[in-house]
Scaffold this motif. Sequence first.
Motif, PDB file in Angstrom:
ATOM      1  N   MET A 276      36.678  37.236  38.972  1.00 55.45           N
ATOM      2  CA  MET A 276      36.725  38.270  40.018  1.00 55.45           C
ATOM      3  C   MET A 276      35.897  39.481  39.618  1.00 55.45           C
ATOM      4  SD  MET A 276      40.572  38.201  41.641  1.00 55.45           S
ATOM      5  CE  MET A 276      41.362  38.799  40.156  1.00 55.45           C
ATOM      6  N   LEU A 277      35.892  39.833  38.327  1.00 58.34           N
ATOM      7  CA  LEU A 277      35.053  40.942  37.861  1.00 58.34           C
ATOM      8  C   LEU A 277      33.574  40.611  38.044  1.00 58.34           C
ATOM      9  CD1 LEU A 277      37.030  42.002  34.669  1.00 58.34           C
ATOM     10  CD2 LEU A 277      36.727  43.360  36.770  1.00 58.34           C
ATOM     11  N   GLU A 278      33.212  39.355  37.813  1.00 59.97           N
ATOM     12  CA  GLU A 278      31.831  38.930  38.043  1.00 59.97           C
ATOM     13  C   GLU A 278      31.489  38.999  39.534  1.00 59.97           C
ATOM     14  OE1 GLU A 278      29.463  34.803  37.567  1.00 59.97           O
ATOM     15  OE2 GLU A 278      30.459  35.503  35.743  1.00 59.97           O
ATOM     16  N   ASP A 279      32.425  38.582  40.371  1.00 59.69           N
ATOM     17  CA  ASP A 279      32.207  38.699  41.814  1.00 59.69           C
ATOM     18  C   ASP A 279      32.032  40.160  42.215  1.00 59.69           C
ATOM     19  OD1 ASP A 279      32.316  35.939  42.464  1.00 59.69           O
ATOM     20  OD2 ASP A 279      34.509  36.000  42.473  1.00 59.69           O
ATOM     21  N   ALA A 280      32.854  41.037  41.645  1.00 64.58           N
ATOM     22  CA  ALA A 280      32.758  42.469  41.951  1.00 64.58           C
ATOM     23  C   ALA A 280      31.423  43.041  41.474  1.00 64.58           C
ATOM     24  CB  ALA A 280      33.922  43.229  41.325  1.00 64.58           C
ATOM     25  N   ALA A 281      30.931  42.565  40.334  1.00 64.77           N
ATOM     26  CA  ALA A 281      29.624  43.017  39.841  1.00 64.77           C
ATOM     27  C   ALA A 281      28.519  42.587  40.808  1.00 64.77           C
ATOM     28  CB  ALA A 281      29.363  42.456  38.442  1.00 64.77           C
ATOM     29  N   THR A 282      28.655  41.411  41.394  1.00 70.10           N
ATOM     30  CA  THR A 282      27.693  40.953  42.391  1.00 70.10           C
ATOM     31  C   THR A 282      27.763  41.829  43.641  1.00 70.10           C
ATOM     32  OG1 THR A 282      27.844  38.693  41.562  1.00 70.10           O
ATOM     33  CG2 THR A 282      26.956  38.968  43.788  1.00 70.10           C
ATOM     34  N   VAL A 283      28.961  42.213  44.040  1.00 67.77           N
ATOM     35  CA  VAL A 283      29.121  43.114  45.183  1.00 67.77           C
ATOM     36  C   VAL A 283      28.436  44.449  44.888  1.00 67.77           C
ATOM     37  CG1 VAL A 283      30.801  44.433  46.554  1.00 67.77           C
ATOM     38  CG2 VAL A 283      31.230  42.020  46.034  1.00 67.77           C
TER      39      VAL A 283
ATOM     40  N   LYS B 278      35.514  35.800  47.972  1.00 68.01           N
ATOM     41  CA  LYS B 278      36.022  35.010  46.844  1.00 68.01           C
ATOM     42  C   LYS B 278      37.156  35.748  46.140  1.00 68.01           C
ATOM     43  CE  LYS B 278      31.797  32.510  45.686  1.00 68.01           C
ATOM     44  NZ  LYS B 278      30.766  32.335  44.646  1.00 68.01           N
ATOM     45  N   VAL B 279      36.998  37.060  45.994  1.00 67.27           N
ATOM     46  CA  VAL B 279      38.050  37.865  45.366  1.00 67.27           C
ATOM     47  C   VAL B 279      39.326  37.796  46.205  1.00 67.27           C
ATOM     48  CG1 VAL B 279      38.760  40.215  44.733  1.00 67.27           C
ATOM     49  CG2 VAL B 279      36.453  39.402  44.163  1.00 67.27           C
ATOM     50  N   ILE B 280      39.188  37.972  47.508  1.00 71.71           N
ATOM     51  CA  ILE B 280      40.345  37.917  48.403  1.00 71.71           C
ATOM     52  C   ILE B 280      41.046  36.567  48.275  1.00 71.71           C
ATOM     53  CG2 ILE B 280      41.041  37.841  50.837  1.00 71.71           C
ATOM     54  CD1 ILE B 280      38.797  39.943  51.354  1.00 71.71           C
ATOM     55  N   GLU B 281      40.282  35.503  48.261  1.00 74.04           N
ATOM     56  CA  GLU B 281      40.866  34.162  48.177  1.00 74.04           C
ATOM     57  C   GLU B 281      41.537  33.911  46.833  1.00 74.04           C
ATOM     58  OE1 GLU B 281      37.594  31.633  49.256  1.00 74.04           O
ATOM     59  OE2 GLU B 281      37.666  32.302  51.344  1.00 74.04           O
ATOM     60  N   THR B 282      40.956  34.398  45.760  1.00 77.20           N
ATOM     61  CA  THR B 282      41.559  34.211  44.444  1.00 77.20           C
ATOM     62  C   THR B 282      42.895  34.947  44.357  1.00 77.20           C
ATOM     63  OG1 THR B 282      39.404  33.912  43.391  1.00 77.20           O
ATOM     64  CG2 THR B 282      41.239  34.505  41.951  1.00 77.20           C
ATOM     65  N   ILE B 283      42.922  36.170  44.859  1.00 80.99           N
ATOM     66  CA  ILE B 283      44.181  36.925  44.834  1.00 80.99           C
ATOM     67  C   ILE B 283      45.226  36.244  45.706  1.00 80.99           C
ATOM     68  CG2 ILE B 283      45.311  39.069  45.569  1.00 80.99           C
ATOM     69  CD1 ILE B 283      43.913  39.463  42.964  1.00 80.99           C
ATOM     70  N   SER B 284      44.857  35.919  46.933  1.00 79.49           N
ATOM     71  CA  SER B 284      45.862  35.381  47.854  1.00 79.49           C
ATOM     72  C   SER B 284      46.234  33.938  47.543  1.00 79.49           C
ATOM     73  CB  SER B 284      45.399  35.522  49.299  1.00 79.49           C
ATOM     74  OG  SER B 284      44.250  34.756  49.539  1.00 79.49           O
ATOM     75  N   ASP B 285      45.264  33.091  47.256  1.00 78.80           N
ATOM     76  CA  ASP B 285      45.535  31.662  47.061  1.00 78.80           C
ATOM     77  C   ASP B 285      46.037  31.321  45.661  1.00 78.80           C
ATOM     78  OD1 ASP B 285      44.636  31.364  49.640  1.00 78.80           O
ATOM     79  OD2 ASP B 285      42.746  30.398  49.089  1.00 78.80           O
ATOM     80  N   TYR B 286      45.746  32.159  44.704  1.00 82.66           N
ATOM     81  CA  TYR B 286      46.175  31.858  43.338  1.00 82.66           C
ATOM     82  C   TYR B 286      47.242  32.839  42.849  1.00 82.66           C
ATOM     83  CZ  TYR B 286      46.135  31.075  38.318  1.00 82.66           C
ATOM     84  OH  TYR B 286      46.514  30.821  37.031  1.00 82.66           O
ATOM     85  N   PHE B 287      46.867  34.106  42.729  1.00 88.32           N
ATOM     86  CA  PHE B 287      47.790  35.065  42.119  1.00 88.32           C
ATOM     87  C   PHE B 287      49.037  35.317  42.966  1.00 88.32           C
ATOM     88  CE2 PHE B 287      43.918  36.063  39.729  1.00 88.32           C
ATOM     89  CZ  PHE B 287      44.427  35.992  38.442  1.00 88.32           C
TER      90      PHE B 287
ATOM     91  N   ALA C  69      37.366  48.629  39.950  1.00 91.97           N
ATOM     92  CA  ALA C  69      38.496  49.328  39.337  1.00 91.97           C
ATOM     93  C   ALA C  69      39.827  48.641  39.673  1.00 91.97           C
ATOM     94  CB  ALA C  69      38.518  50.783  39.789  1.00 91.97           C
ATOM     95  N   ALA C  70      39.981  48.201  40.909  1.00 91.59           N
ATOM     96  CA  ALA C  70      41.224  47.539  41.313  1.00 91.59           C
ATOM     97  C   ALA C  70      41.428  46.241  40.541  1.00 91.59           C
ATOM     98  CB  ALA C  70      41.215  47.279  42.823  1.00 91.59           C
ATOM     99  N   ILE C  71      40.361  45.474  40.378  1.00 94.39           N
ATOM    100  CA  ILE C  71      40.460  44.227  39.609  1.00 94.39           C
ATOM    101  C   ILE C  71      40.750  44.538  38.149  1.00 94.39           C
ATOM    102  CG2 ILE C  71      39.221  42.176  38.800  1.00 94.39           C
ATOM    103  CD1 ILE C  71      37.602  42.372  41.483  1.00 94.39           C
ATOM    104  N   SER C  72      40.064  45.521  37.602  1.00 95.90           N
ATOM    105  CA  SER C  72      40.287  45.907  36.200  1.00 95.90           C
ATOM    106  C   SER C  72      41.738  46.318  35.966  1.00 95.90           C
ATOM    107  CB  SER C  72      39.339  47.039  35.805  1.00 95.90           C
ATOM    108  OG  SER C  72      38.006  46.570  35.790  1.00 95.90           O
ATOM    109  N   GLY C  73      42.376  46.866  36.994  1.00 92.92           N
ATOM    110  CA  GLY C  73      43.766  47.266  36.888  1.00 92.92           C
ATOM    111  C   GLY C  73      44.732  46.100  36.708  1.00 92.92           C
ATOM    112  N   LEU C  74      44.258  44.877  36.901  1.00 96.04           N
ATOM    113  CA  LEU C  74      45.090  43.691  36.722  1.00 96.04           C
ATOM    114  C   LEU C  74      44.967  43.086  35.332  1.00 96.04           C
ATOM    115  CD1 LEU C  74      44.427  41.776  40.072  1.00 96.04           C
ATOM    116  CD2 LEU C  74      46.269  43.388  39.555  1.00 96.04           C
TER     117      LEU C  74
END
Length: 144
Positions: A36-43, A78-87, A130-135
């Motif tokens: 997710m951090l890699e996805d955020a870096a792409t964003v 992808k971030v949204i799906e990882t949070i909702s579908d996995y976490f 920052a939000a992802i890093s908070g996890l």
Amino acid sequence: MKYWILLAALLVPSWAWAHCQVPCGIYDDHARVQQMLEDAATVEKATTMMAELAGKSDAQSQNQMVRWVMNKESHAQKVIETISDYFLTQRVKPSQKDYATRLQKHHGVILAAMKAKQNADGKYAAELMAAISGLKGYYPEHKH
């Protein structure tokens, strides 16, 4: 005819990024946070490149702009799906003592990703990171 349907079903790629929801016990939460951090870096990169291309009207610049917008949206999704579908389905549990806090933080990632999709301002990409890093504290790397 049945064989063609079966063959087509087997050849259609699966886009699920999250692990299955079967209790197999094979999880790598830290790796998912890193992804997710890699996805955020792409964003973030896409937002920067979009700002550089803004105002250019030649065909190549417009083509690149579309590609960066599509990449920004795809990686935020992808971030949204990882949070909702996995976490949220497997790792955040009502039995956890800090459930409400965890739930808020994970939902905060979804909101940040949605805002990053909707906006071209780099501050939203930074907020997503920052939000992802908070996890990260919830999902440390396990050394085997």
